[in-house]
Motif scaffolding. Structure first.
Motif, PDB file in Angstrom:
ATOM      1  N   GLY A 207       0.833  -1.212   0.000  1.00  0.00           N
ATOM      2  CA  GLY A 207       0.000   0.000   0.000  1.00  0.00           C
ATOM      3  C   GLY A 207       0.861   1.253   0.000  1.00  0.00           C
ATOM      4  N   ALA A 208       0.528   2.203   0.887  1.00  0.00           N
ATOM      5  CA  ALA A 208       1.244   3.491   0.934  1.00  0.00           C
ATOM      6  C   ALA A 208       2.722   3.320   1.285  1.00  0.00           C
ATOM      7  N   VAL A 229       1.326  10.471  -1.503  1.00  0.00           N
ATOM      8  CA  VAL A 229       0.240  11.150  -2.207  1.00  0.00           C
ATOM      9  C   VAL A 229      -0.993  11.161  -1.318  1.00  0.00           C
ATOM     10  N   GLY A 236      -7.746  -0.332  -8.320  1.00  0.00           N
ATOM     11  CA  GLY A 236      -6.845  -0.550  -9.455  1.00  0.00           C
ATOM     12  C   GLY A 236      -5.394  -0.190  -9.167  1.00  0.00           C
ATOM     13  N   ALA A 237      -5.064   0.156  -7.921  1.00  0.00           N
ATOM     14  CA  ALA A 237      -3.663   0.497  -7.603  1.00  0.00           C
ATOM     15  C   ALA A 237      -2.763  -0.710  -7.869  1.00  0.00           C
ATOM     16  N   ASP A 239      -3.341  -3.304  -9.797  1.00  0.00           N
ATOM     17  CA  ASP A 239      -3.298  -3.649 -11.233  1.00  0.00           C
ATOM     18  C   ASP A 239      -2.388  -2.690 -11.992  1.00  0.00           C
ATOM     19  N   PHE A 241       0.140  -1.108 -10.701  1.00  0.00           N
ATOM     20  CA  PHE A 241       1.493  -1.466 -10.264  1.00  0.00           C
ATOM     21  C   PHE A 241       2.004  -2.665 -11.073  1.00  0.00           C
ATOM     22  N   VAL A 270      -3.597   6.328  -7.518  1.00  0.00           N
ATOM     23  CA  VAL A 270      -4.260   6.472  -6.210  1.00  0.00           C
ATOM     24  C   VAL A 270      -4.747   7.908  -5.978  1.00  0.00           C
TER      25      VAL A 270
HETATM   26  P1  ATP Z   1      -5.883  -2.712  -4.795  1.00  0.00           P
HETATM   27  O1  ATP Z   1      -6.587  -4.002  -4.476  1.00  0.00           O
HETATM   28  O2  ATP Z   1      -6.367  -1.521  -4.019  1.00  0.00           O
HETATM   29  O3  ATP Z   1      -5.747  -2.433  -6.246  1.00  0.00           O
HETATM   30  P2  ATP Z   1      -3.656  -4.135  -3.688  1.00  0.00           P
HETATM   31  O4  ATP Z   1      -4.261  -4.508  -2.381  1.00  0.00           O
HETATM   32  O5  ATP Z   1      -3.511  -5.169  -4.723  1.00  0.00           O
HETATM   33  O6  ATP Z   1      -4.365  -2.866  -4.297  1.00  0.00           O
HETATM   34  P3  ATP Z   1      -1.646  -2.404  -2.508  1.00  0.00           P
HETATM   35  O7  ATP Z   1      -0.453  -2.928  -1.787  1.00  0.00           O
HETATM   36  O8  ATP Z   1      -2.709  -1.760  -1.690  1.00  0.00           O
HETATM   37  O9  ATP Z   1      -2.182  -3.551  -3.450  1.00  0.00           O
HETATM   38  O10 ATP Z   1      -1.172  -1.308  -3.573  1.00  0.00           O
HETATM   39  C1  ATP Z   1      -0.377  -1.631  -4.692  1.00  0.00           C
HETATM   40  C2  ATP Z   1       0.675  -0.551  -4.911  1.00  0.00           C
HETATM   41  O11 ATP Z   1       0.008   0.701  -5.145  1.00  0.00           O
HETATM   42  C3  ATP Z   1       1.602  -0.309  -3.717  1.00  0.00           C
HETATM   43  O12 ATP Z   1       2.720  -1.173  -3.754  1.00  0.00           O
HETATM   44  C4  ATP Z   1       1.969   1.140  -3.911  1.00  0.00           C
HETATM   45  O13 ATP Z   1       3.052   1.248  -4.818  1.00  0.00           O
HETATM   46  C5  ATP Z   1       0.706   1.745  -4.535  1.00  0.00           C
HETATM   47  N1  ATP Z   1      -0.140   2.368  -3.511  1.00  0.00           N
HETATM   48  C6  ATP Z   1      -1.243   1.858  -2.929  1.00  0.00           C
HETATM   49  N2  ATP Z   1      -1.774   2.706  -2.026  1.00  0.00           N
HETATM   50  C7  ATP Z   1      -0.973   3.807  -2.039  1.00  0.00           C
HETATM   51  C8  ATP Z   1      -0.969   5.063  -1.340  1.00  0.00           C
HETATM   52  N3  ATP Z   1      -1.911   5.355  -0.422  1.00  0.00           N
HETATM   53  N4  ATP Z   1       0.005   5.939  -1.621  1.00  0.00           N
HETATM   54  C9  ATP Z   1       0.952   5.681  -2.548  1.00  0.00           C
HETATM   55  N5  ATP Z   1       1.005   4.527  -3.250  1.00  0.00           N
HETATM   56  C10 ATP Z   1       0.063   3.603  -3.003  1.00  0.00           C
END
Ligand code: ATP
Length: 290
Positions: A207-208, A229, A236-237, A239, A241, A270
Motif C-alpha cells: 500500500g502506501a 500522495v 486498481g492500484a 493492477d 502497479f 491512487v
Molecule cells: P488494490 O486491491 O487496491 O488495487 P492491492 O491490495 O492489490 O491494491 P496495494 O499494496 O494496496 O495492493 O497497492 C499496490 C501498490 O500501489 C503499492 O505497492 C503502492 O506502490 C501503490 N499504492 C497503494 N496505495 C498507495 C498510497 N496510499 N500511496 C501511494 N502509493 C500507493
C-alpha cells in the motif's frame, strides 16, 4: 517483447444508492455508470499505457463488444479475445452515500474461455516474451505451463486470493506479485515463508509503504518506498502497479528500475478517481513530481 495477458474483462455497473439494500428491500438507485474493469483488463491497460506491447487473451460475451473496443483504444491487441455466448463478466456495484459498497460478481465469459484458442494464440509467443495471469479466468495453470515451456517469463498476480489457485500455478512461475495480506494467507496455507517458495522473484505490495522484492537466489529482500500522495481512490492500484512492473521488464528495465516506475505509476493512480481510465501514461509518470 510482448506481454501476453490471460486476464478477466469485466463490465463494472456502479449504482449510487441512499443505503446498501437490506434483505427483501427494493431500492431505487439515484445514479448509474458503466466502466471497463476486471483485474486482467486493468493490467493490460496499465502495461499499454506504459508503452509496452500487450496481447490480451480472454473472452467477452455477446454484450462485450464495447469493452473490446475500449481495450483496443488503449492500444491493447485484442485479436485473441474470444466472443462467447452468454453474458460477459460483470460486477454489480452498489455504493451508498458514505462510499460503503456491496459487490455482486458474475464471472461470465471469463470462466468460459475456449482452451484450444488460447493454446494456439500462445504458439505465436516468442521466447523472452512475458506471460501474466490473475485469479479471475479459466485455464491459469494450463496457460502458465505452456508459456513456461515456450521460454516466456511467467508472472502471476495472486488476486482474488485463493491458496489452491496459487498452488496450481506455482511450479510454472518466475514472478509472483501479491499484497501483504495475500502474502500472509499464502504463508499460512503453504506453511512456508515467502522467501522459500522457490519462485525466482516475489513482490509484496505494501500500500502506501511501497513494496518489497524478494530474490529467491540470494534470499535478499529489497524495499522500494512509494511516493507520498493523498489517496483519493485506491481502486486498481495493484493492477496499475503490476501492469507497469511487467511493462518495465518487457522494455528491458532492471527489476529495481521497473519497481520504481511501477510505484510512481500506482501512486499517481491512487491520487485520481476511477479504475482503467485513471491509469496514467508513461509520460505522466515521468513528469510527475511528488
Ligand atoms: P488494490 O486491491 O487496491 O488495487 P492491492 O491490495 O492489490 O491494491 P496495494 O499494496 O494496496 O495492493 O497497492 C499496490 C501498490 O500501489 C503499492 O505497492 C503502492 O506502490 C501503490 N499504492 C497503494 N496505495 C498507495 C498510497 N496510499 N500511496 C501511494 N502509493 C500507493
Amino acid at each position: 517483447m510482448t506481454i501476453w495477458n490471460l486476464g478477466s474483462i469485466n463490465a463494472d455497473h456502479v449504482y449510487a444508492v441512499p443505503h446498501i439494500p437490506t434483505p427483501g428491500e427494493t431500492l431505487a438507485a439515484t445514479g448509474l455508470s458503466r466502466g471497463l474493469g476486471g483485474k486482467g483488463a486493468n493490467m493490460s491497460v496499465a502495461a499499454a499505457r506504459a508503452g509496452a506491447r500487450v496481447a490480451h487473451l480472454g473472452a467477452v460475451g455477446e454484450d462485450g463488444g464495447w469493452m473490446v473496443e475500449r481495450l483496443e483504444a488503449y492500444g491493447v491487441d485484442c485479436a485473441h479475445v474470444q466472443r462467447r455466448g452468454g453474458p460477459s463478466g460483470h460486477a454489480i456495484i452498489t455504493v451508498d452515500a458514505k462510499g460503503e459498497n456491496a459487490i455482486t460478481l458474475w464471472p461470465g465469459a471469463n470462466r468460459d474461455i475456449e482452451p484450444e484458442a488460447v493454446k494456439q494464440a500462445l504458439q505465436g509467443a516468442a521466447p523472452g516474451d512475458l506471460f501474466v495471469t490473475q485469479n479471475e479466468t479459466a485455464l491459469q495453470p494450463e496457460a502458465a505451463a505452456q508459456a513456461r515451456a515456450k521460454g516466456l517469463t511467467v508472472a502471476y498476480a495472486a488476486a482474488p486470493f485463493d491458496a489452491e489457485a496459487v498452488r496450481a500455478v506455482r511450479p510454472h512461475l518466475d514472478l509472483l506479485v501479491l499484497n501483504e495480506i495475500e502474502a500472509r494467507q499464502l504463508e499460512q496455507a503453504l506453511n512456508s515463508s515467502i522467501e522459500s517458495l522457490g519462485i525466482a522473484h516475489v513482490v509484496v505490495t505494501l500500500g502506501a509503504r511501497g513494496c518489497d522484492w524478494i530474490e529467491a537466489g540470494s534470499g535478499t529482500r529489497h524495499h522500494v518506498d512509494a511516493p507520498r500522495v493523498e489517496a483519493v481512490d485506491t481502486t486498481g492500484a495493484g493492477d496499475t502497479f503490476t501492469g507497469y512492473l511487467l511493462a518495465g521488464l518487457s522494455q528491458g528495465l532492471a527489476m529495481e528500475a521497473a519497481l520504481n516506475r511501477a510505484t510512481r505509476a500506482a501512486a499517481l493512480k491512487v491520487g485520481r478517481p476511477g479504475a482503467a481510465d485513471a491509469i496514467p501514461t508513461a509520460e505522466e509518470v515521468e513528469r510527475a513530481v511528488f
